[in-house]
Motif scaffolding. Sequence first.
Motif, PDB file in Angstrom:
ATOM      1  N   VAL A  73     -53.328  29.601   4.150  1.00 18.33           N
ATOM      2  CA  VAL A  73     -52.222  28.855   3.476  1.00 18.33           C
ATOM      3  C   VAL A  73     -50.895  29.031   4.501  1.00 18.33           C
ATOM      4  O   VAL A  73     -50.722  30.092   5.046  1.00 18.33           O
ATOM      5  CB  VAL A  73     -51.755  30.032   2.347  1.00 18.33           C
ATOM      6  CG1 VAL A  73     -50.658  29.694   1.694  1.00 18.33           C
ATOM      7  CG2 VAL A  73     -53.155  30.034   1.367  1.00 18.33           C
ATOM      8  N   THR A  74     -50.227  28.293   4.564  1.00 19.10           N
ATOM      9  CA  THR A  74     -49.245  27.814   5.385  1.00 19.10           C
ATOM     10  C   THR A  74     -48.066  27.224   4.634  1.00 19.10           C
ATOM     11  O   THR A  74     -48.332  26.270   3.745  1.00 19.10           O
ATOM     12  CB  THR A  74     -49.389  27.052   6.772  1.00 19.10           C
ATOM     13  OG1 THR A  74     -49.454  25.642   6.490  1.00 19.10           O
ATOM     14  CG2 THR A  74     -50.515  27.859   7.642  1.00 19.10           C
ATOM     15  N   ILE A  75     -46.924  27.214   5.212  1.00 18.12           N
ATOM     16  CA  ILE A  75     -45.707  26.361   4.455  1.00 18.12           C
ATOM     17  C   ILE A  75     -46.051  24.896   4.491  1.00 18.12           C
ATOM     18  O   ILE A  75     -45.407  24.048   3.880  1.00 18.12           O
ATOM     19  CB  ILE A  75     -44.334  26.982   5.219  1.00 18.12           C
ATOM     20  CG1 ILE A  75     -43.152  26.688   4.091  1.00 18.12           C
ATOM     21  CG2 ILE A  75     -44.106  26.158   6.430  1.00 18.12           C
ATOM     22  CD1 ILE A  75     -41.791  27.453   4.604  1.00 18.12           C
ATOM     23  N   ASN A  76     -46.707  24.409   5.740  1.00 19.98           N
ATOM     24  CA  ASN A  76     -46.830  23.260   5.695  1.00 19.98           C
ATOM     25  C   ASN A  76     -48.204  22.573   4.940  1.00 19.98           C
ATOM     26  O   ASN A  76     -48.359  21.284   4.812  1.00 19.98           O
ATOM     27  CB  ASN A  76     -47.245  22.598   7.266  1.00 19.98           C
ATOM     28  CG  ASN A  76     -45.973  22.747   7.848  1.00 19.98           C
ATOM     29  OD1 ASN A  76     -44.859  22.662   7.533  1.00 19.98           O
ATOM     30  ND2 ASN A  76     -45.926  22.568   9.261  1.00 19.98           N
ATOM     31  N   LYS A  77     -49.094  23.560   4.320  1.00 22.22           N
ATOM     32  CA  LYS A  77     -50.032  23.100   3.698  1.00 22.22           C
ATOM     33  C   LYS A  77     -50.087  22.990   2.108  1.00 22.22           C
ATOM     34  O   LYS A  77     -50.644  22.168   1.587  1.00 22.22           O
ATOM     35  CB  LYS A  77     -51.494  24.017   4.168  1.00 22.22           C
ATOM     36  CG  LYS A  77     -51.998  23.589   5.318  1.00 22.22           C
ATOM     37  CD  LYS A  77     -53.316  24.792   5.529  1.00 22.22           C
ATOM     38  CE  LYS A  77     -53.751  24.689   6.880  1.00 22.22           C
ATOM     39  NZ  LYS A  77     -54.596  25.759   7.124  1.00 22.22           N
ATOM     40  N   LEU A  78     -49.038  23.740   1.948  1.00 22.97           N
ATOM     41  CA  LEU A  78     -48.901  23.788   0.319  1.00 22.97           C
ATOM     42  C   LEU A  78     -47.977  22.465  -0.067  1.00 22.97           C
ATOM     43  O   LEU A  78     -47.121  22.146   0.466  1.00 22.97           O
ATOM     44  CB  LEU A  78     -48.172  25.142  -0.198  1.00 22.97           C
ATOM     45  CG  LEU A  78     -48.688  26.367   0.077  1.00 22.97           C
ATOM     46  CD1 LEU A  78     -47.979  27.577   0.292  1.00 22.97           C
ATOM     47  CD2 LEU A  78     -49.849  26.435  -0.805  1.00 22.97           C
ATOM     48  N   ASN A  79     -48.520  21.871  -1.233  1.00 20.25           N
ATOM     49  CA  ASN A  79     -47.972  20.691  -1.635  1.00 20.25           C
ATOM     50  C   ASN A  79     -47.109  20.628  -2.610  1.00 20.25           C
ATOM     51  O   ASN A  79     -46.606  19.492  -3.208  1.00 20.25           O
ATOM     52  CB  ASN A  79     -49.184  19.790  -1.872  1.00 20.25           C
ATOM     53  CG  ASN A  79     -49.881  19.270  -0.785  1.00 20.25           C
ATOM     54  OD1 ASN A  79     -49.314  18.865   0.291  1.00 20.25           O
ATOM     55  ND2 ASN A  79     -51.248  19.140  -0.547  1.00 20.25           N
ATOM     56  N   TYR A  80     -46.599  21.893  -3.205  1.00 15.69           N
ATOM     57  CA  TYR A  80     -45.333  22.029  -4.322  1.00 15.69           C
ATOM     58  C   TYR A  80     -44.650  22.953  -3.690  1.00 15.69           C
ATOM     59  O   TYR A  80     -44.861  24.003  -3.389  1.00 15.69           O
ATOM     60  CB  TYR A  80     -46.304  22.152  -5.503  1.00 15.69           C
ATOM     61  CG  TYR A  80     -46.949  21.387  -6.021  1.00 15.69           C
ATOM     62  CD1 TYR A  80     -46.591  20.051  -6.998  1.00 15.69           C
ATOM     63  CD2 TYR A  80     -48.557  21.164  -5.886  1.00 15.69           C
ATOM     64  CE1 TYR A  80     -47.483  19.133  -7.110  1.00 15.69           C
ATOM     65  CE2 TYR A  80     -49.350  20.479  -6.166  1.00 15.69           C
ATOM     66  CZ  TYR A  80     -48.866  19.117  -6.889  1.00 15.69           C
ATOM     67  OH  TYR A  80     -49.903  18.314  -7.517  1.00 15.69           O
ATOM     68  N   LEU A  81     -43.387  22.719  -4.146  1.00 10.86           N
ATOM     69  CA  LEU A  81     -42.427  23.529  -3.456  1.00 10.86           C
ATOM     70  C   LEU A  81     -42.644  24.978  -4.337  1.00 10.86           C
ATOM     71  O   LEU A  81     -42.447  26.026  -3.955  1.00 10.86           O
ATOM     72  CB  LEU A  81     -41.039  22.882  -3.972  1.00 10.86           C
ATOM     73  CG  LEU A  81     -39.768  23.421  -2.681  1.00 10.86           C
ATOM     74  CD1 LEU A  81     -40.351  22.677  -1.562  1.00 10.86           C
ATOM     75  CD2 LEU A  81     -38.600  23.255  -3.081  1.00 10.86           C
ATOM     76  N   ALA A  82     -43.049  24.970  -5.553  1.00 14.46           N
ATOM     77  CA  ALA A  82     -43.142  25.930  -6.395  1.00 14.46           C
ATOM     78  C   ALA A  82     -44.268  27.042  -5.625  1.00 14.46           C
ATOM     79  O   ALA A  82     -44.185  28.237  -5.718  1.00 14.46           O
ATOM     80  CB  ALA A  82     -43.632  25.557  -7.880  1.00 14.46           C
TER      81      ALA A  82
END
Lengths: 245, 245
Positions: A73-82
Amino acid sequence: MTYCLGIKIDDGLVFCSDSRTNAGADQVSAFSKAHQFSIPGERHLVLLSAGNLATTQAVVDTIHRDLREDAKVTINKLNYLADIADYVGQLSLQTQQKYAPTGEEAGFNAEATFILGGQIRHDDPELYLVYPEGNHIRASNQHPFLQIGETKYGKPILDRIIEHSTPWETAMRCALVSMDSTIRSNATVGPPIELIFLRRDALNKTQVYYRYEQDSVYLMELREAWNEAVVAAFTSLPGPVFEDP
Amino acid sequence: MTYCLGIKIDDGLVFCSDSRTNAGADQVSAFSKAHQFSIPGERHLVLLSAGNLATTQAVVDTIHRDLREDAKVTINKLNYLADIADYVGQLSLQTQQKYAPTGEEAGFNAEATFILGGQIRHDDPELYLVYPEGNHIRASNQHPFLQIGETKYGKPILDRIIEHSTPWETAMRCALVSMDSTIRSNATVGPPIELIFLRRDALNKTQVYYRYEQDSVYLMELREAWNEAVVAAFTSLPGPVFEDP
């Protein structure tokens, strides 16, 4: 203490943060509280932090480390701001829990609060406040700004000026005025002031970033002009009919 | 919550307080938080209270009871305002200690804070803030106002306007504007608003007292005029040179 502010307007997102940190009156320093993460053309995120400096630094460092080590899990992989707000909340909680027990009885407080805003692809830009407990709320058209840290001195002007339809230049000026009122009334908030505008759909292809130092001519002009204007506004008020006793 | 304010100027003393009390969102009521004690021609005192309503009511009731029973120490017998501040602080502490142990673990908070001001004979008028711990501080020419309760929203305008040489009408208007900013930004502060001016050396031979209800025409006019004036002041600010991204 700290004062950070995020504004969600139709034009995009405005962020403003001070840079003063203190651990008692003897340890006053300047640290940027505005952190940016970007995949140009795909996403741009801003993270503002308030609270325990050790906690906020550890959270930001872990975000960078997860990116570097290409974690699951990284800030670039997650696809929703939530989901990113949730990720930041979990990192914050983990850090707090790691250190809290050692100092709890001595009045030690490891809590941290974050403002997270940005845009991923062509989804609507969003703005979140992440609480020390790890949960989060989202700014809406009815409540278009979020504040963390020393929030109260600077709230009245935001309440009067900011709506979702406010133009971005106005929102940025209002953020600076809100910051100035806070600095004037509270010694633990101070320059340098960072001011960021993320235009909707720009996704970091263009970037508006200002940094105002203690001796910034514009900041001093604004402060003086605002003080004069408020005093003049006050003087212009309709004469109250107080009978002389 | 509550917002109360005392201002010490060369002309005398100005007091302003709201009347909203709440114990959770379901129990919102109006109670006056301004209490006056007087020996006409000899002394006049104003006591404003914030915090636990049971504590503040018990303190005020005990002051009255001590007077009625002609106790050894009463608010009329003490000859220094500092001693009266001490007396109020001790009553407050005793009340808190009486009830605190029963509710401490349930998040119960019996704390109360007071602003005490007035004049005894031809001594200088004085203004004190009495902390929940029973100790107190005094307003000075350098720091001519004291606030209790929800203090931050209304502080910036006081910081800009109030000096010891401010005329009393200006100080009263500024107190109302400070109150209005607080009411606008915080739902737990509300009318009726009480506004009192004790002119130096008047010793209650004359008395300036205003009470503004929720539907007060003057309060509404002031609110509207102030909002318009602040927005106009903001609009008048020197154009910040933000390059369009």
